[in-house]
Design a protein around this motif. Structure first.
Motif, PDB file in Angstrom:
ATOM      1  N   VAL A 149     -36.222  60.678 -20.449  1.00 15.76           N
ATOM      2  CA  VAL A 149     -36.122  59.221 -20.604  1.00 15.76           C
ATOM      3  C   VAL A 149     -34.653  58.814 -20.700  1.00 15.76           C
ATOM      4  O   VAL A 149     -33.914  59.305 -21.559  1.00 15.76           O
ATOM      5  CB  VAL A 149     -36.886  58.744 -21.865  1.00 15.76           C
ATOM      6  CG1 VAL A 149     -36.696  57.236 -22.064  1.00 15.76           C
ATOM      7  CG2 VAL A 149     -38.371  59.081 -21.746  1.00 15.76           C
ATOM      8  N   VAL A 150     -34.260  57.938 -19.793  1.00 15.22           N
ATOM      9  CA  VAL A 150     -32.897  57.386 -19.821  1.00 15.22           C
ATOM     10  C   VAL A 150     -33.034  55.908 -20.163  1.00 15.22           C
ATOM     11  O   VAL A 150     -33.654  55.145 -19.433  1.00 15.22           O
ATOM     12  CB  VAL A 150     -32.193  57.572 -18.456  1.00 15.22           C
ATOM     13  CG1 VAL A 150     -30.818  56.916 -18.481  1.00 15.22           C
ATOM     14  CG2 VAL A 150     -32.089  59.051 -18.113  1.00 15.22           C
ATOM     15  N   ASP A 151     -32.443  55.542 -21.277  1.00 10.00           N
ATOM     16  CA  ASP A 151     -32.610  54.182 -21.788  1.00 10.00           C
ATOM     17  C   ASP A 151     -31.313  53.394 -21.600  1.00 10.00           C
ATOM     18  O   ASP A 151     -30.319  53.643 -22.284  1.00 10.00           O
ATOM     19  CB  ASP A 151     -32.977  54.263 -23.283  1.00 10.00           C
ATOM     20  CG  ASP A 151     -33.542  52.958 -23.805  1.00 10.00           C
ATOM     21  OD1 ASP A 151     -33.373  51.928 -23.122  1.00 10.00           O
ATOM     22  OD2 ASP A 151     -34.138  52.975 -24.896  1.00 10.00           O
ATOM     23  N   VAL A 152     -31.347  52.466 -20.671  1.00 10.58           N
ATOM     24  CA  VAL A 152     -30.150  51.677 -20.371  1.00 10.58           C
ATOM     25  C   VAL A 152     -30.097  50.403 -21.223  1.00 10.58           C
ATOM     26  O   VAL A 152     -29.044  49.846 -21.469  1.00 10.58           O
ATOM     27  CB  VAL A 152     -30.121  51.292 -18.860  1.00 10.58           C
ATOM     28  CG1 VAL A 152     -28.798  50.635 -18.486  1.00 10.58           C
ATOM     29  CG2 VAL A 152     -30.360  52.513 -17.985  1.00 10.58           C
ATOM     30  N   GLY A 153     -31.248  49.975 -21.679  1.00  3.62           N
ATOM     31  CA  GLY A 153     -31.367  48.702 -22.396  1.00  3.62           C
ATOM     32  C   GLY A 153     -30.443  48.610 -23.603  1.00  3.62           C
ATOM     33  O   GLY A 153     -30.190  49.604 -24.301  1.00  3.62           O
ATOM     34  N   MET A 154     -29.924  47.413 -23.821  1.00  2.00           N
ATOM     35  CA  MET A 154     -29.111  47.157 -25.015  1.00  2.00           C
ATOM     36  C   MET A 154     -29.639  45.864 -25.611  1.00  2.00           C
ATOM     37  O   MET A 154     -29.367  44.778 -25.086  1.00  2.00           O
ATOM     38  CB  MET A 154     -27.639  47.001 -24.656  1.00  2.00           C
ATOM     39  CG  MET A 154     -27.014  48.301 -24.159  1.00  2.00           C
ATOM     40  SD  MET A 154     -25.216  48.308 -24.282  1.00  2.00           S
ATOM     41  CE  MET A 154     -24.784  46.880 -23.363  1.00  2.00           C
ATOM     42  N   ASN A 155     -30.410  45.996 -26.658  1.00  2.00           N
ATOM     43  CA  ASN A 155     -31.063  44.826 -27.258  1.00  2.00           C
ATOM     44  C   ASN A 155     -30.679  44.737 -28.730  1.00  2.00           C
ATOM     45  O   ASN A 155     -30.799  45.723 -29.459  1.00  2.00           O
ATOM     46  CB  ASN A 155     -32.585  44.983 -27.135  1.00  2.00           C
ATOM     47  CG  ASN A 155     -33.002  45.361 -25.728  1.00  2.00           C
ATOM     48  OD1 ASN A 155     -32.823  44.590 -24.806  1.00  2.00           O
ATOM     49  ND2 ASN A 155     -33.537  46.568 -25.557  1.00  2.00           N
ATOM     50  N   ARG A 156     -30.218  43.565 -29.117  1.00  2.00           N
ATOM     51  CA  ARG A 156     -29.884  43.356 -30.528  1.00  2.00           C
ATOM     52  C   ARG A 156     -31.087  42.751 -31.223  1.00  2.00           C
ATOM     53  O   ARG A 156     -31.529  41.662 -30.868  1.00  2.00           O
ATOM     54  CB  ARG A 156     -28.675  42.425 -30.651  1.00  2.00           C
ATOM     55  CG  ARG A 156     -27.400  43.206 -30.781  1.00  2.00           C
ATOM     56  CD  ARG A 156     -26.156  42.388 -30.548  1.00  2.00           C
ATOM     57  NE  ARG A 156     -25.395  42.931 -29.431  1.00  2.00           N
ATOM     58  CZ  ARG A 156     -24.680  44.042 -29.475  1.00  2.00           C
ATOM     59  NH1 ARG A 156     -24.605  44.733 -30.591  1.00  2.00           N
ATOM     60  NH2 ARG A 156     -24.026  44.479 -28.419  1.00  2.00           N
ATOM     61  N   ILE A 157     -31.653  43.499 -32.171  1.00  2.00           N
ATOM     62  CA  ILE A 157     -32.850  43.004 -32.859  1.00  2.00           C
ATOM     63  C   ILE A 157     -32.572  42.810 -34.353  1.00  2.00           C
ATOM     64  O   ILE A 157     -31.681  43.450 -34.917  1.00  2.00           O
ATOM     65  CB  ILE A 157     -34.062  43.960 -32.669  1.00  2.00           C
ATOM     66  CG1 ILE A 157     -33.731  45.366 -33.202  1.00  2.00           C
ATOM     67  CG2 ILE A 157     -34.494  44.037 -31.209  1.00  2.00           C
ATOM     68  CD1 ILE A 157     -34.950  46.213 -33.468  1.00  2.00           C
ATOM     69  N   GLU A 158     -33.356  41.937 -34.951  1.00  2.00           N
ATOM     70  CA  GLU A 158     -33.263  41.713 -36.404  1.00  2.00           C
ATOM     71  C   GLU A 158     -34.096  42.782 -37.101  1.00  2.00           C
ATOM     72  O   GLU A 158     -35.225  43.051 -36.713  1.00  2.00           O
ATOM     73  CB  GLU A 158     -33.843  40.339 -36.761  1.00  2.00           C
ATOM     74  CG  GLU A 158     -32.991  39.156 -36.321  1.00  2.00           C
ATOM     75  CD  GLU A 158     -31.706  38.989 -37.134  1.00  2.00           C
ATOM     76  OE1 GLU A 158     -31.547  39.687 -38.148  1.00  2.00           O
ATOM     77  OE2 GLU A 158     -30.873  38.160 -36.716  1.00  2.00           O
ATOM     78  N   THR A 159     -33.532  43.412 -38.132  1.00  2.00           N
ATOM     79  CA  THR A 159     -34.303  44.348 -38.946  1.00  2.00           C
ATOM     80  C   THR A 159     -34.079  43.934 -40.406  1.00  2.00           C
ATOM     81  O   THR A 159     -33.163  43.137 -40.692  1.00  2.00           O
ATOM     82  CB  THR A 159     -33.820  45.815 -38.757  1.00  2.00           C
ATOM     83  OG1 THR A 159     -32.534  45.936 -39.372  1.00  2.00           O
ATOM     84  CG2 THR A 159     -33.741  46.204 -37.303  1.00  2.00           C
ATOM     85  N   PRO A 160     -34.877  44.479 -41.335  1.00  2.00           N
ATOM     86  CA  PRO A 160     -34.648  44.134 -42.739  1.00  2.00           C
ATOM     87  C   PRO A 160     -33.225  44.473 -43.190  1.00  2.00           C
ATOM     88  O   PRO A 160     -32.687  43.875 -44.114  1.00  2.00           O
ATOM     89  CB  PRO A 160     -35.682  44.993 -43.482  1.00  2.00           C
ATOM     90  CG  PRO A 160     -36.738  45.265 -42.463  1.00  2.00           C
ATOM     91  CD  PRO A 160     -36.054  45.325 -41.138  1.00  2.00           C
ATOM     92  N   ASP A 161     -32.574  45.435 -42.483  1.00  2.00           N
ATOM     93  CA  ASP A 161     -31.193  45.812 -42.845  1.00  2.00           C
ATOM     94  C   ASP A 161     -30.146  45.057 -42.034  1.00  2.00           C
ATOM     95  O   ASP A 161     -28.978  45.439 -41.994  1.00  2.00           O
ATOM     96  CB  ASP A 161     -30.978  47.318 -42.609  1.00  2.00           C
ATOM     97  CG  ASP A 161     -32.016  48.140 -43.333  1.00  2.00           C
ATOM     98  OD1 ASP A 161     -32.395  47.744 -44.446  1.00  2.00           O
ATOM     99  OD2 ASP A 161     -32.461  49.165 -42.760  1.00  2.00           O
ATOM    100  N   GLY A 162     -30.556  44.019 -41.332  1.00  2.00           N
ATOM    101  CA  GLY A 162     -29.611  43.249 -40.509  1.00  2.00           C
ATOM    102  C   GLY A 162     -29.817  43.519 -39.037  1.00  2.00           C
ATOM    103  O   GLY A 162     -30.815  44.138 -38.639  1.00  2.00           O
TER     104      GLY A 162
END
Ligand code: NAD
Length: 282
Positions: free
Chosen positions: A223-236
């Motif tokens: 698996v080669v993951d090119v995606g760059m996604n900024r997500i909200e998590t409980p830690d920011g």
């Protein structure tokens, strides 16, 4: 056993080699980067590119224009850079504002200075499998990573998710040239699992967190993951790829993390391309 691919180690190795080679040169390879407007992400990207180029002993400049710059001003600057013997590589940071015709701008770059490989002349070379000048940075970096980890490409079933001109489309052509059987999925594809379940290598460049899940994959997949996604998590805020990393890594033989996988290779390819264009122009 899953192996996590480390893009940073390979990037550092390649950049060290380029730096050593560049140190022997009297005239240094030179990269000019054009940026229009004040988008913070684009500013970070161009600064990183310049910084890396300077670190390895290349020359680099950032040429800034206001958001409302006229198209003819940009075309004039590119013409000047095309004719400047001291400039080997030209990059126009995308996206450009809506009033600028991006296609026209890209097509105005001399193909022999087109470091991103977006000019139709260079893209055409790849699509016809004939003596490419350079290869687009992210696809080039992905193939370099696969090679480093001794992944066989010829005869393999490869599914690419995403058909942009920057990643999926040229990567499909490049892997086809390397004798893979390539399926290119996109936002209109129906039931992507149907394709990924039979894939030896899955490359996701859709930009959707959690798109690739373990139940879509066969055991031992790469698996080669090119995606760059900024997500909200409980830690920011957190940067993640398209794959649900924790579950997917249980199934994969090899997987790229985000960050630290494909991303470092993209900038590395940019430096390699700058050097290759420099050599072509000597
Ligand atoms: P893009 O928006 O131009 O293209 C996205 C592609 O994904 C499109 O072809 C679209 O059809 C497809 N897509 C969207 N939703 C889909 C879905 N639900 N199912 C299947 N396909 C879908 O994006 P891009 O510029 O190619 O970038 C894609 C992602 O890769 C982004 O997250 C971007 O940040 C990242 N990226 C990373 C690097 C790197 O160096 N790591 C380089 C370039 C892009």
């Amino acid at each position: 056993m899953t192996q996590i691919i480390n893009g940073k180690i390979l990037r550092d190795k390649i950049l060290a080699e380029l730096k050593a080679e560049a140190s022997l040169l009297e005239v240094k390879p030179s990269l000019s980067v054009i940026i229009v407007g004040n988008d913070p992400a684009s500013k970070i990207y161009v600064n990183t590119k310049k910084k890396k180029a300077l670190e390895i002993g290349f020359k680099s400049e950032i040429i800034e224009f206001d958001e409302d710059v006229q198209e003819r001003t940009l075309l004039g600057k590119i013409d000047e850079l095309n004719n400047d013997k001291n400039v080997n590589a030209i990059l126009v940071q995308l996206p450009l504002p809506a009033h600028i015709n991006t296609k026209k701008i890209i097509e105005s770059i001399n193909p022999l200075k087109d470091v991103d490989c977006f000019h139709p002349y260079n893209a055409g070379k790849i699509f016809t499998n004939s003596d490419a000048v350079v290869y687009p940075c992210t696809p080039k970096g992905i193939i370099r990573l696969l090679r480093e980890y001794n992944v066989e490409i010829a005869g393999k079933n490869v599914v690419i998710i995403g058909r942009s001109n920057i990643v999926g489309r040229p990567l499909a052509a490049m892997l086809t040239n390397l004798d893979a059987t390539v399926t290119l999925c996109h936002s209109k594809s129906q039931n992507i699992s149907y394709y990924t379940q039979n894939a030896d290598i899955v490359i996701s460049a859709a930009g959707i967190a959690g798109l690739v899940k373990a139940d879509m994959l066969k055991d031992g997949v790469i698996v080669v993951d090119v995606g760059m996604n900024r997500i909200e998590t409980p830690d920011g805020k957190k940067l993640v790829g398209d794959a649900d990393f924790e579950s997917v890594k249980e199934k994969a033989a090899l997987i790229t993390p985000v960050p630290g996988g494909v991303g470092p290779m993209t900038i590395c390819s940019l430096m390699e391309n700058t050097f290759e264009l420099y050599k072509l122009q000597q």
